[in-house]
Design an enzyme around this catalytic site. Structure first.
Site, PDB file in Angstrom:
ATOM      1  CB  SER A 250      -0.911   0.012   1.232  1.00 38.44           C
ATOM      2  OG  SER A 250      -1.628   1.224   1.323  1.00 38.44           O
ATOM      3  CE1 TYR A 264      -3.925  -2.414   5.084  1.00 35.62           C
ATOM      4  CE2 TYR A 264      -3.188  -0.186   4.573  1.00 35.62           C
ATOM      5  CZ  TYR A 264      -3.699  -1.403   4.168  1.00 35.62           C
ATOM      6  OH  TYR A 264      -3.975  -1.603   2.836  1.00 35.62           O
TER       7      TYR A 264
END
Length: 359
Positions: A250, A264
């Site tokens: 990401s 995350y």
């Protein structure tokens, strides 16, 4: 769409010679050449070489028959479905007479004769990628936690004349990771592509308020699960001469720090480090390892649960919209295919400009 021949047109090219395009499904194409004893090689999609012009004679049940004209110019053949295979696809077709023509049925897919594992395939990016890989000729093992969704996916792929099999489980379970590889090898004969896509944003919140179990759960899902998968995938990939290993990372943790997403971000940043090390360790053996970094994507797991949240996320991107899963799947296809044959150890952004946008 152009299909062009590199070689000179044969001096004698009988009109009984023809080219057939059979549309198996969107982005799928099979080609049969009958050349009356001629030898035709190196047919390529895209490009511009001298060849012979053909024109569609008929369209019946997805079959286009094209007869050659007696000219020596580039030609194009157009079918009902537009771009059927990617421009990088290239094949060699040896044909010798009628018998050779019958054996010359070649599937011109980006992933023809490849076997792939796709995790997180129940929905979103994983589901779209599994369908695209299958449409491009791969035999696909689809992984996820929801049996009904995986069964529906396998049925859709089969309806499009693709090949897939499902196995449900938890990617954090090493026995499951091993079982996926065993299934690919046992059912389809090996493993060429592994797309470790499964992941979850997890519970969001500031670091001081984050329970340790939340931290561990997010890292286990996004990082440890991918590590466990790669641990068992790499030996199988090397058995087939290398192949492609892909992780979904990401832009969060790479080019942006999003408040409340510490676990995350740490997990996704860790995947890039894992990508680089594996690429360095196994590049000499033909294994390419890359990370795919999507931007905001319109999936069931997206955090845009309100119109206001969606508008905010869309505004972060230079393109002022979120991606559709199919758009990210096409980037995964690039990394999985020979189009990226000299690409390894990279973090490939498919993020709609979110990493560079400041407006």
């Amino acid at each position: 769409m152009k299909v062009v021949g590199r070689q000179q047109r044969p001096e004698v090219f009988k009109r009984k010679a023809f080219v057939k395009f059979r549309l198996k499904s969107e982005r799928q194409l099979a080609v049969a050449l009958e050349a009356g004893g001629q030898q035709l090689t190196h047919y390529v999609l895209g490009g511009h070489w001298n060849g012979w012009r053909v024109h569609p004679q008929n369209f019946n049940d997805g079959l286009v028959a094209c007869h050659p004209l007696r000219v020596n110019r580039p030609y194009a053949a157009f079918a009902r479905i537009g771009w059927l295979v990617p421009l990088w696809t290239a094949i060699t077709i040896p044909i010798a007479g009628e018998a050779g023509a019958k054996k010359g049925m070649i599937e011109m897919f980006a992933l023809a004769n490849k076997v792939a594992i796709v995790t997180g395939a129940s929905s979103g990016i994983g589901r779209a990628t599994a369908k695209l890989f299958a449409a491009e000729g791969a035999k696909v093992v689809v992984a996820g936690r929801r049996q009904a969704e995986l069964d529906a996916l396998v049925a859709e792929i089969a309806e499009a004349e693709g090949s897939a099999i499902a196995l449900t489980g938890d990617i954090r379970d090493e026995a499951y990771a091993k079982a996926l590889v065993d299934l690919a090898v046992g059912r389809f004969g090996g493993l060429d592509i592994a797309f470790n896509n499964a992941g979850s944003v997890g519970q969001m919140g500031p670091v001081p308020d984050m329970p340790l179990e939340t931290w561990h759960e997010t890292l286990d899902t996004n990082l440890t699960g991918a590590f466990i998968g790669a641990k068992h995938q790499v030996p199988a990939l090397l058995e087939r001469g290398g192949g492609s290993l892909i992780f979904t990372s990401s832009f969060v943790g790479r080019t942006a720090g999003m408040p409340g997403m510490a676990a995350y971000a740490a997990a996704k940043a860790g995947l890039i480090g894992l990508t680089q090390v594996l690429a360095a360790e196994y590049g000499a053996q033909g294994l390419r390892v890359n990370a795919l970094l999507p931007g905001g994507t319109d999936t069931p797991g997206a955090t845009t649960t309100t119109p206001e949240a969606r508008a905010f996320v869309e505004g972060l991107h230079a393109l002022k919209r979120m991606a559709q899963p199919q758009e990210i799947a096409r980037s995964a296809l690039y990394l999985a295919s020979d189009a990226s044959s000299f690409t390894t150890g990279t973090a490939l952004f498919a993020d709609g400009g979110v990493s560079i946008n400041r407006t």
